[in-house]
Design a protein around this motif. Sequence first.
Motif, PDB file in Angstrom:
ATOM      1  N   LEU A  44       0.752  -1.118   0.289  1.00 44.50           N
ATOM      2  CA  LEU A  44       0.158  -0.092   0.237  1.00 44.50           C
ATOM      3  C   LEU A  44       1.266   0.908  -0.196  1.00 44.50           C
ATOM      4  O   LEU A  44       0.878   2.451  -0.943  1.00 44.50           O
ATOM      5  N   VAL A  45       1.673   1.339   0.270  1.00 47.08           N
ATOM      6  CA  VAL A  45       3.564   2.133   0.667  1.00 47.08           C
ATOM      7  C   VAL A  45       3.340   2.246  -0.491  1.00 47.08           C
ATOM      8  O   VAL A  45       3.568   3.548  -1.302  1.00 47.08           O
ATOM      9  N   ARG A  46       4.061   1.378  -1.142  1.00 50.98           N
ATOM     10  CA  ARG A  46       4.800   1.811  -2.268  1.00 50.98           C
ATOM     11  C   ARG A  46       4.066   1.791  -3.376  1.00 50.98           C
ATOM     12  O   ARG A  46       4.136   2.181  -4.848  1.00 50.98           O
ATOM     13  N   HIS A  47       2.571   1.695  -3.727  1.00 48.32           N
ATOM     14  CA  HIS A  47       1.538   1.554  -4.921  1.00 48.32           C
ATOM     15  C   HIS A  47       0.720   2.348  -4.172  1.00 48.32           C
ATOM     16  O   HIS A  47      -0.002   2.383  -5.384  1.00 48.32           O
ATOM     17  N   GLY A  48       0.614   2.983  -3.359  1.00 46.77           N
ATOM     18  CA  GLY A  48      -1.040   3.824  -3.341  1.00 46.77           C
ATOM     19  C   GLY A  48      -0.245   4.826  -2.116  1.00 46.77           C
ATOM     20  O   GLY A  48       0.778   4.854  -2.894  1.00 46.77           O
ATOM     21  N   SER A  49      -1.946   6.251  -2.113  1.00 43.71           N
ATOM     22  CA  SER A  49      -1.914   6.727  -1.998  1.00 43.71           C
ATOM     23  C   SER A  49      -2.817   7.543  -0.475  1.00 43.71           C
ATOM     24  O   SER A  49      -3.339   5.921  -0.814  1.00 43.71           O
ATOM     25  N   TYR A  50      -2.782   8.320   0.443  1.00 43.73           N
ATOM     26  CA  TYR A  50      -3.079   8.031   1.755  1.00 43.73           C
ATOM     27  C   TYR A  50      -5.291   8.225   0.625  1.00 43.73           C
ATOM     28  O   TYR A  50      -5.891   7.130   1.665  1.00 43.73           O
ATOM     29  N   ALA A  51      -5.607   8.483   0.080  1.00 49.15           N
ATOM     30  CA  ALA A  51      -6.755   8.606  -0.625  1.00 49.15           C
ATOM     31  C   ALA A  51      -7.026   7.983  -0.951  1.00 49.15           C
ATOM     32  O   ALA A  51      -8.297   7.280  -0.584  1.00 49.15           O
ATOM     33  N   MET A  52      -6.189   6.533  -1.623  1.00 45.49           N
ATOM     34  CA  MET A  52      -6.631   5.491  -2.505  1.00 45.49           C
ATOM     35  C   MET A  52      -7.074   4.843  -0.805  1.00 45.49           C
ATOM     36  O   MET A  52      -7.643   4.187  -0.704  1.00 45.49           O
ATOM     37  N   VAL A  53      -6.093   4.537   0.059  1.00 48.57           N
ATOM     38  CA  VAL A  53      -6.067   3.934   1.389  1.00 48.57           C
ATOM     39  C   VAL A  53      -7.084   4.307   2.492  1.00 48.57           C
ATOM     40  O   VAL A  53      -7.692   3.586   2.557  1.00 48.57           O
ATOM     41  N   ALA A  54      -7.158   5.506   2.327  1.00 49.31           N
ATOM     42  CA  ALA A  54      -8.970   5.760   2.846  1.00 49.31           C
ATOM     43  C   ALA A  54     -10.161   5.007   2.242  1.00 49.31           C
ATOM     44  O   ALA A  54     -10.914   4.817   2.758  1.00 49.31           O
ATOM     45  N   GLU A  55     -10.172   5.170   0.936  1.00 47.73           N
ATOM     46  CA  GLU A  55     -11.545   5.186   0.516  1.00 47.73           C
ATOM     47  C   GLU A  55     -11.335   3.796   0.068  1.00 47.73           C
ATOM     48  O   GLU A  55     -12.404   3.451   0.187  1.00 47.73           O
ATOM     49  N   LEU A  56     -10.307   2.580   0.516  1.00 50.20           N
ATOM     50  CA  LEU A  56     -10.323   1.375   0.978  1.00 50.20           C
ATOM     51  C   LEU A  56     -10.359   0.706   2.134  1.00 50.20           C
ATOM     52  O   LEU A  56     -11.884   0.108   2.324  1.00 50.20           O
ATOM     53  N   LEU A  57     -10.076   1.821   3.197  1.00 53.33           N
ATOM     54  CA  LEU A  57     -10.449   1.249   4.245  1.00 53.33           C
ATOM     55  C   LEU A  57     -12.820   1.548   4.952  1.00 53.33           C
ATOM     56  O   LEU A  57     -12.785   1.017   4.789  1.00 53.33           O
ATOM     57  N   TRP A  58     -12.868   2.450   4.059  1.00 54.82           N
ATOM     58  CA  TRP A  58     -14.374   3.167   4.062  1.00 54.82           C
ATOM     59  C   TRP A  58     -15.089   2.601   3.576  1.00 54.82           C
ATOM     60  O   TRP A  58     -16.304   1.647   4.003  1.00 54.82           O
ATOM     61  N   THR A  59     -14.180   1.588   2.063  1.00 52.16           N
ATOM     62  CA  THR A  59     -15.077   1.195   0.917  1.00 52.16           C
ATOM     63  C   THR A  59     -14.898  -0.406   0.346  1.00 52.16           C
ATOM     64  O   THR A  59     -15.679  -0.809   0.605  1.00 52.16           O
ATOM     65  N   GLY A  60     -13.938  -0.341   1.260  1.00 53.53           N
ATOM     66  CA  GLY A  60     -13.651  -1.451   0.460  1.00 53.53           C
ATOM     67  C   GLY A  60     -13.153  -2.018  -0.717  1.00 53.53           C
ATOM     68  O   GLY A  60     -12.469  -2.783  -1.545  1.00 53.53           O
ATOM     69  N   GLU A  61     -13.317  -1.116  -1.798  1.00 54.59           N
ATOM     70  CA  GLU A  61     -12.969   0.048  -3.111  1.00 54.59           C
ATOM     71  C   GLU A  61     -11.063  -0.040  -3.393  1.00 54.59           C
ATOM     72  O   GLU A  61     -10.555   0.874  -2.179  1.00 54.59           O
ATOM     73  N   TRP A  62     -10.295  -0.455  -4.184  1.00 56.18           N
ATOM     74  CA  TRP A  62      -8.765   0.049  -4.482  1.00 56.18           C
ATOM     75  C   TRP A  62      -9.686   0.218  -5.615  1.00 56.18           C
ATOM     76  O   TRP A  62      -9.901   0.654  -6.941  1.00 56.18           O
ATOM     77  N   LEU A  63      -9.655   2.173  -5.573  1.00 53.21           N
ATOM     78  CA  LEU A  63      -9.780   3.029  -6.823  1.00 53.21           C
ATOM     79  C   LEU A  63      -7.952   3.590  -6.558  1.00 53.21           C
ATOM     80  O   LEU A  63      -7.815   4.803  -5.701  1.00 53.21           O
ATOM     81  N   PRO A  64      -7.747   3.405  -7.675  1.00 51.82           N
ATOM     82  CA  PRO A  64      -6.227   4.423  -8.265  1.00 51.82           C
ATOM     83  C   PRO A  64      -6.294   5.749  -8.802  1.00 51.82           C
ATOM     84  O   PRO A  64      -5.550   6.075  -8.601  1.00 51.82           O
ATOM     85  N   ASP A  65      -7.891   5.948  -9.146  1.00 46.35           N
ATOM     86  CA  ASP A  65      -7.611   7.614  -9.148  1.00 46.35           C
ATOM     87  C   ASP A  65      -8.115   8.407  -8.342  1.00 46.35           C
ATOM     88  O   ASP A  65      -8.770   9.762  -8.165  1.00 46.35           O
ATOM     89  N   ALA A  66      -7.978   8.011  -6.789  1.00 46.01           N
ATOM     90  CA  ALA A  66      -8.731   8.776  -5.714  1.00 46.01           C
ATOM     91  C   ALA A  66      -8.307   9.613  -5.239  1.00 46.01           C
ATOM     92  O   ALA A  66      -6.746   9.769  -5.583  1.00 46.01           O
ATOM     93  N   HIS A  67      -8.665  10.904  -4.957  1.00 45.67           N
ATOM     94  CA  HIS A  67      -7.697  12.149  -4.831  1.00 45.67           C
ATOM     95  C   HIS A  67      -9.088  12.714  -3.453  1.00 45.67           C
ATOM     96  O   HIS A  67      -9.927  12.997  -3.360  1.00 45.67           O
ATOM     97  N   LEU A  68      -8.017  13.431  -2.124  1.00 41.07           N
ATOM     98  CA  LEU A  68      -8.941  13.855  -1.041  1.00 41.07           C
ATOM     99  C   LEU A  68      -7.784  15.522  -0.959  1.00 41.07           C
ATOM    100  O   LEU A  68      -7.225  14.620  -0.410  1.00 41.07           O
ATOM    101  N   GLY A  69      -8.178  15.970  -1.222  1.00 41.25           N
ATOM    102  CA  GLY A  69      -7.635  17.104  -0.580  1.00 41.25           C
ATOM    103  C   GLY A  69      -8.116  17.605   0.674  1.00 41.25           C
ATOM    104  O   GLY A  69      -9.339  17.573   1.142  1.00 41.25           O
ATOM    105  N   THR A  70      -7.457  19.127   1.430  1.00 37.41           N
ATOM    106  CA  THR A  70      -7.925  19.288   2.415  1.00 37.41           C
ATOM    107  C   THR A  70      -9.661  20.276   2.242  1.00 37.41           C
ATOM    108  O   THR A  70      -9.127  20.966   1.328  1.00 37.41           O
TER     109      THR A  70
END
Length: 372
Positions: A44-70
């Motif tokens: 997850l660290v090597r291939h993901g971002s915090y946004a992808m990981v957060a979406e994964l934790l919330w929804t169970g989906e791996w979304l390579p285009d996920a973006h979360l801005g403050t």
Amino acid sequence: MTATADPRVLSPGLEGVLAGETSIALVDGANGRLLYRGYPIGQLVRHGSYAMVAELLWTGEWLPDAHLGTTALPQAVVDVLRALPPTANAMDALRTGVSVWGASQSLGWPPTVEQARTMTTAAPSALAAFARLRDGKEPIDPDPELGVPEGFLYQLTGERPSAAAARAMDAYFIVAAEHSFNASTFTARVITSTQSDMASAVGGAIGALKGPLHGGAPSEVVSQLHEIGSVDRAEQWIDETLDRGDRLMGFGHRVYRAYDPRAAALREVAEGMAGSADWLKLAVAVEDVALRKLKERHPDRPLFTNVEFYTAAVMQGIGLPPNLYPAIFALARHAGWTAHVLEQAAGNRLIRPDVRYIGPAERSLPGVAAGG
Ligand code: ACO
């Protein structure tokens, strides 16, 4: 029922008690594995971002285009943060910011993924605003283009961080995002189980994380590295410390009997930064000496680096003040807490354990006859 006749198992601290089921994360201490929804933390660290990981934790989906801005704060939050004394503990400030934010949102039941997104992206703005206000500076508006960890650094300092610092912060946010049924997460689930709202659950979780037995800062690791000062002094300093019977900070773990997978993931990041930061070079070199010495002295006891060591190295490498470390941990953990809030709500049962009564037997008040 007397204590001896009570057939129920008493487990102080709930140790060994299965208090629920989760499909969010697996902490496998024996084998040094941490999986988020089945995916190893290193990947997850090597291939993901915090946004992808957060979406994964919330929804169970791996979304390579996920973006979360403050996201921007309601004025009420900024006003209250401005009213806090500059000496306030950053965790208290964050908890207050989350509480005021919740009061301005009227969050309802059941909690939603959208609420989780908004909370996770507003909290960094609150901490950055407090950190600036206590230094007599004005808060900075979010840059929605930047991911949450990078955006937090921007709102904290007023400058866009280097690519290496942004990457390291993102990696830290990923490894700190979730760690199963720890005390703060369990607190969030208990609050959710009463059908209270997500902001109340996260506010309570921050309160639980503030305690030194849970979210104690890795600032002792920073002091240790400061004392060592340079690579050539590491061997002697570590020998002297162990000869005195003192512990090396950032090593050993109650659950992990193997290399803490979060430390391994952060070490990769730290090594990537080592060329640009003498501090991280020192940390990597000290770790090598420390692991060798701990193995020599405790051949039968697996003692490895824990997450605190490289958290300190990464935070210090980025140049963040140690008094913000626990609150930054709390920012990252928002993803995990809110994921657990959603999971708890989805299969909710009020959490209400039993307790063994060990007080006085029934008796009458002084001067009052039984039954009087
Ligand atoms: N440095 C030197 N020796 C150590 C260390 C260490 N960091 N950790 C354990 N040992 C030794 C102990 O002295 C003990 O030796 P002995 O059997 O000769 O007396 C043996 O290893 C076992 O120690 P325990 O205390 O039983 O190990 P436990 O698993 O209960 O402790 C703990 C875990 C508290 C984290 C411990 O390793 C420690 O104090 N580490 C330093 C502080 C630290 O880094 N804390 C952060 C932990 S990570 C986290 O909480 C997110």
